[in-house]
Design an enzyme around this catalytic site. Structure first.
Site, mmCIF file in Angstrom:
data_model
loop_
_atom_site.group_PDB
_atom_site.id
_atom_site.type_symbol
_atom_site.label_atom_id
_atom_site.label_comp_id
_atom_site.label_asym_id
_atom_site.label_seq_id
_atom_site.Cartn_x
_atom_site.Cartn_y
_atom_site.Cartn_z
ATOM 1 N N ILE A 49 0.849 -1.190 0.000
ATOM 2 C CA ILE A 49 0.000 0.000 0.000
ATOM 3 C C ILE A 49 0.892 1.250 0.000
ATOM 4 O O ILE A 49 0.618 2.211 -0.708
ATOM 5 C CB ILE A 49 -0.943 0.019 1.239
ATOM 6 C CG1 ILE A 49 -1.757 -1.287 1.339
ATOM 7 C CG2 ILE A 49 -1.853 1.248 1.223
ATOM 8 C CD1 ILE A 49 -2.686 -1.592 0.207
ATOM 9 N N ASN A 83 -1.010 4.672 14.780
ATOM 10 C CA ASN A 83 0.187 4.112 14.154
ATOM 11 C C ASN A 83 0.963 5.263 13.502
ATOM 12 O O ASN A 83 0.403 6.036 12.730
ATOM 13 C CB ASN A 83 -0.262 3.074 13.120
ATOM 14 C CG ASN A 83 0.882 2.318 12.470
ATOM 15 O OD1 ASN A 83 1.525 2.825 11.558
ATOM 16 N ND2 ASN A 83 1.116 1.108 12.924
ATOM 17 N N CYS A 136 7.726 -0.820 8.339
ATOM 18 C CA CYS A 136 6.961 -0.934 7.090
ATOM 19 C C CYS A 136 7.906 -1.310 5.952
ATOM 20 O O CYS A 136 8.858 -0.589 5.670
ATOM 21 C CB CYS A 136 6.244 0.370 6.747
ATOM 22 S SG CYS A 136 5.327 0.182 5.187
ATOM 23 N N LYS A 184 6.641 -1.168 16.916
ATOM 24 C CA LYS A 184 6.274 -2.286 16.040
ATOM 25 C C LYS A 184 7.508 -2.845 15.353
ATOM 26 O O LYS A 184 8.168 -2.163 14.569
ATOM 27 C CB LYS A 184 5.258 -1.825 14.992
ATOM 28 C CG LYS A 184 4.710 -2.991 14.171
ATOM 29 C CD LYS A 184 3.435 -2.593 13.446
ATOM 30 C CE LYS A 184 2.748 -3.785 12.829
ATOM 31 N NZ LYS A 184 1.451 -3.423 12.244
ATOM 32 N N ILE A 243 4.031 -9.198 14.649
ATOM 33 C CA ILE A 243 5.000 -8.803 13.646
ATOM 34 C C ILE A 243 4.350 -7.922 12.569
ATOM 35 O O ILE A 243 3.153 -8.022 12.319
ATOM 36 C CB ILE A 243 5.633 -10.045 12.934
ATOM 37 C CG1 ILE A 243 4.561 -10.905 12.283
ATOM 38 C CG2 ILE A 243 6.476 -10.832 13.885
ATOM 39 C CD1 ILE A 243 5.097 -12.039 11.405
ATOM 40 N N THR A 260 4.750 -7.157 8.381
ATOM 41 C CA THR A 260 4.725 -8.166 7.303
ATOM 42 C C THR A 260 6.133 -8.593 6.869
ATOM 43 O O THR A 260 7.105 -7.873 7.055
ATOM 44 C CB THR A 260 3.967 -7.603 6.097
ATOM 45 O OG1 THR A 260 4.556 -6.355 5.740
ATOM 46 C CG2 THR A 260 2.508 -7.397 6.428
ATOM 47 N N GLY A 308 -1.331 -13.405 11.157
ATOM 48 C CA GLY A 308 -2.022 -14.624 10.745
ATOM 49 C C GLY A 308 -3.126 -15.116 11.649
ATOM 50 O O GLY A 308 -3.623 -16.223 11.464
ATOM 51 N N GLY A 350 -5.222 -8.588 11.620
ATOM 52 C CA GLY A 350 -5.034 -7.777 10.414
ATOM 53 C C GLY A 350 -5.821 -8.299 9.237
ATOM 54 O O GLY A 350 -7.006 -7.997 9.061
HETATM 55 C C1 LIG Z 1 -3.366 -4.105 3.533
HETATM 56 C C2 LIG Z 1 -2.463 -3.974 4.738
HETATM 57 C C3 LIG Z 1 -2.041 -2.697 5.155
HETATM 58 C C4 LIG Z 1 -1.199 -2.555 6.252
HETATM 59 N N1 LIG Z 1 -0.835 -1.289 6.652
HETATM 60 C C5 LIG Z 1 -0.075 -1.137 7.778
HETATM 61 C C6 LIG Z 1 0.248 0.159 8.280
HETATM 62 O O1 LIG Z 1 -0.163 1.203 7.736
HETATM 63 N N2 LIG Z 1 1.033 0.246 9.397
HETATM 64 C C7 LIG Z 1 1.496 -0.865 10.043
HETATM 65 O O2 LIG Z 1 2.187 -0.739 11.050
HETATM 66 N N3 LIG Z 1 1.181 -2.105 9.604
HETATM 67 C C8 LIG Z 1 0.420 -2.273 8.490
HETATM 68 N N4 LIG Z 1 0.091 -3.546 8.057
HETATM 69 C C9 LIG Z 1 0.584 -4.722 8.813
HETATM 70 C C10 LIG Z 1 -0.463 -5.256 9.793
HETATM 71 O O3 LIG Z 1 -0.806 -4.284 10.763
HETATM 72 C C11 LIG Z 1 0.029 -6.534 10.517
HETATM 73 O O4 LIG Z 1 1.182 -6.224 11.262
HETATM 74 C C12 LIG Z 1 0.380 -7.661 9.565
HETATM 75 O O5 LIG Z 1 -0.486 -7.671 8.457
HETATM 76 C C13 LIG Z 1 0.355 -9.065 10.227
HETATM 77 O O6 LIG Z 1 -0.924 -9.398 10.733
HETATM 78 P P1 LIG Z 1 -2.043 -10.256 9.929
HETATM 79 O O7 LIG Z 1 -1.368 -11.479 9.383
HETATM 80 O O8 LIG Z 1 -3.125 -10.520 10.907
HETATM 81 O O9 LIG Z 1 -2.491 -9.365 8.808
HETATM 82 C C14 LIG Z 1 -0.750 -3.712 6.949
HETATM 83 C C15 LIG Z 1 -1.167 -4.983 6.523
HETATM 84 C C16 LIG Z 1 -2.018 -5.136 5.447
HETATM 85 C C17 LIG Z 1 -2.459 -6.522 5.023
#
Ligand SMILES: Cc1cc2nc3c(=O)[nH]c(=O)nc-3n(C[C@H](O)[C@H](O)[C@H](O)COP(=O)(O)O)c2cc1C
Ligand SMILES: Cc1cc2nc3c(=O)[nH]c(=O)nc-3n(C[C@H](O)[C@H](O)[C@H](O)COP(=O)(O)OP(=O)(O)OC[C@H]3O[C@@H](n4cnc5c(N)ncnc54)[C@H](O)[C@@H]3O)c2cc1C
Ligand code: FES
EC number: 1.3.-.-
Lengths: 261, 309
Positions: B71, B101, B132, B167, B193, B195, B246, B267
């Site tokens: 993104i 955030n 990020c 984070k 975590i 990503t 996850g 997430g």
């Molecule tokens: C579409 C998308 C946008 C994200 N945007 C941010 C963000 O702006 N700031 C951030 O710290 N993490 C962001 N993340 C990471 C998530 O907050 C999270 O740490 C990560 O996806 C792992 O969790 P999950 O497997 O439950 O998605 C984003 C993840 C996704 C999928």
């Protein structure tokens, strides 16, 4: 109201080569659905975590079903094509904004432009506009004869012409050729188009400045409800800045002057 | 002690569940679907000093049991977030702790944004996003370098009016080194975590599917990696951890807590099912009963007794 509906497959037929019409019954028709809105469909296999967006092709409130029409292009649509009667699907919707039509005069002249699997939402739109008494001209483009669907169904609502890229049916050429050769003698109060990006760019250029020319945009989506920012477009007012429109919530229908496709 | 409640610095959580940043916008859309007061908290989308459009599209690609996103920290900028987005969310959901955030490309940006956003009414804590993977400058650059991570955290802790949770990135050789360095700057806790960097290619075009080429992997596929990294950070420090990566169901939430988390963010599951968070909250008591867990706090307590440093 957006809900995650559990809908039941009541019919599925192959309407053209690799193109399927799926009938889904359930409570989704109890709330209003605008022509041009879409649904985000959960693929019934846990390996696929992203839902697939599809335009709503038909709404039947009396009988409580909607129809989707889709082409098999990858894993998700392949799985959908194997569903038979009685299967259930999780369907999030109705999503986005439909085609605006409240401004139309009585018995207005309207041009419908559909390319391939862009046709589905235009079917429901045409059905409604026809029943409201408007006069429809309909231009449909397909890659070839095998992929043509809904020509007869669209013809019920207005004068319908077809082009194919390879000339195997109808006019050989693009949809703009079709319009230039057949639909120039009226000044349409509204133009509604949906199809591949190339078609939408051509329609936007052709009808530049028209006050009521609308396209339904496509985008790679994840959530479909505005929370992930996957589906954004720049706006024509700010082509490189931070201003943006989300296809899922601000669209998928936009005026041709609104966004950068 | 309630069954689901958790107390963390700055955060009085009625349950351990919160939507993760980037997967719930600024709460507006989800708030139209269900009552967000049900949530433990909400982690809103990243704020940067200036508005950002983010990366070109396509920004998402599917992967087995997961997805990639690039993104690129799209957001309307801290001024608009503080003037419009946060007040709107806070006015509608008074009982909802907001975790803001914060991201940036230079230390001065992070500090300025923390200063401003930490004073917005309704903001209970900051999640400092030094991880990020989808921006050319800043973001993960800070999160993979112990010295830079320490300096940045210290500067932000100094200006912030609310507790800061840092984070952490999974894209490092040894997350314990980063965690130990950041802990010296005395943040309130960690979130992890973010990503994992990945790619996908299109067989027809032979090009990367994402316009940004690379993106961050999230969703069920990353759960075991997240559990292991949370466990590693827990083994070197006692600070609270908000775990994520996850999680899709109540069982995963409990597994995260056993691994070392004190609360859990959801997430990608929100993108698959926007009602994921309330569904998980509703499911928790029965699953806890099945495993003879009387409360979330008791599970955390039990873990503390067992963990060998
Ligand atoms: C579409 C998308 C946008 C994200 N945007 C941010 C963000 O702006 N700031 C951030 O710290 N993490 C962001 N993340 C990471 C998530 O907050 C999270 O740490 C990560 O996806 C792992 O969790 P999950 O497997 O439950 O998605 C984003 C993840 C996704 C999928
Ligand atoms: C608002 C909207 C309405 C749509 N309406 C229709 C319709 O009525 N009929 C129809 O046949 N198709 C429609 N599409 C395109 C349809 O969503 C894709 O063809 C479908 O998602 C492909 O899924 P797959 O798993 O078979 O393909 P795969 O290529 O295996 O899918 C992988 C990923 O890419 C995404 N993706 C692939 N192609 C497209 C595409 N063209 N547009 C958006 N995402 C894509 C998928 O959703 C999935 O996340 C629409 C798209 C949008 C955005
Ligand atoms: S698809 Fe998530 S914001 Fe549009």
């Amino acid at each position: 109201m957006i809900k995650d509906y559990t809908l039941t497959v009541t019919n599925q037929i192959e309407v053209a080569d690799t193109i399927y019409e799926l009938t889904l019954a359930g409570a989704i028709t109890k709330d209003p659905i605008a022509a041009g809105q879409f649904v985000n469909v959960k693929i019934p296999n846990p390996a696929y975590i992203l839902r697939r967006p599809f335009g709503i092709a038909e709404v039947n409130v009396a009988q409580g079903y909607i129809k989707l029409i889709y082409r098999v292009v990858g894993d998700g649509t392949q799985i959908l094509a194997q569903l038979s009667k009685g299967a259930t699907l999780n369907v999030l919707g109705p999503l986005g904004h439909g085609f605006p039509s409240e401004f139309l005069n009585q018995n207005a002249d309207v041009l419908i432009i559909g390319g391939g699997t862009g046709l589905p939402p235009l079917y429901e739109l045409s059905r409604r506009l026809y029943h409201e008494g408007h006069h429809l001209d309909i231009a449909l483009g397909f890659p070839n004869k095998q992929r043509i669907f809904y020509e007869a169904k669209m013809s019920q609502f207005g004068h319908t012409m077809v082009s194919t890229d390879d000339g195997s049916y109808g006019l050989q050429g693009t949809i703009i050729d079709l319009i230039d050769q057949n639909f120039t003698d009226k000044s349409y109060q509204a133009i509604y188009a949906c199809g591949p990006r190339g078609l939408e760019l051509a329609v936007s250029a052709h009808f530049k400045g028209h006050p009521h020319a609308y396209i339904s945009a496509e985008a790679r989506m994840a959530c479909g409800i505005g929370i992930c920012n996957a589906c954004v477009l720049h706006t024509t007012a700010d082509t490189s800045g931070a201003t943006n429109k989300k296809v899922c919530t601000d669209g998928p229908v936009f005026h041709i002057n609104e966004v950068v496709l | 002690m309630t069954t689901l409640g958790v107390q963390l610095p700055g955060l009085d959580l009625k349950n351990p569940i919160m939507p993760a940043s980037g997967c719930c916008g600024f709460g507006e859309e989800l708030g139209n679907l269900y009552d967000l007061n049900q949530l433990g908290a909400i982690m809103i989308k990243a704020a940067t000093s200036k508005p950002r459009f983010g990366n070109p599209t396509p920004r998402v690609a599917e992967t087995p049991q997961g997805m990639l996103n690039a993104i690129g920290l799209q957001n309307p900028g801290v001024a608009t977030i503080v003037a419009e987005k946060i007040p709107k969310l806070h006015a509608k959901f008074k009982d909802l702790p907001i975790i803001a955030n914060v991201a940036g490309s230079a230390q001065a940006d992070y500090v300025a944004v923390c200063d401003q956003i930490s004073r917005a009414p309704g903001v209970s804590a900051i999640e400092l996003n030094i991880s990020c993977p989808n921006v050319a400058h800043g973001g993960m650059e800070f999160g993979v370098d112990p010295t830079a991570a320490f300096e940045l955290t210290k500067a932000c802790v100094n200006v912030s009016a609310v507790p800061i949770y840092v984070k952490l990135s999974p894209n490092v050789t040894d997350i314990r080194e980063i965690a130990k360095a950041v802990a010296m700057a005395q943040p309130a806790g960690f979130t992890l975590i973010n990503t994992l960097v990945g790619m996908r290619f299109d067989l027809t075009t032979r090009q990367a599917i994402l316009a940004n080429q690379t993106g961050g992997l999230s969703g069920p596929a990353v759960l075991p990696v997240a559990l292991r990294l949370i466990h590693q950070v827990r083994s070197v420090c006692d600070l609270p951890i908000i775990g994520m990566g996850g999680v899709t169901c109540a069982e995963d939430v409990l597994e995260m807590i056993i691994a070392g988390a004190d609360a859990v963010a959801i997430g990608t599951a929100n993108l698959t099912d926007p009602f994921a968070c309330p569904e998980i909250i509703t499911a928790l008591p029965a699953v806890m009963a099945k495993y003879h867990i009387s409360s979330i706090e008791s599970l955390i307590h039990e873990r503390k007794g067992k963990l060998v440093k």
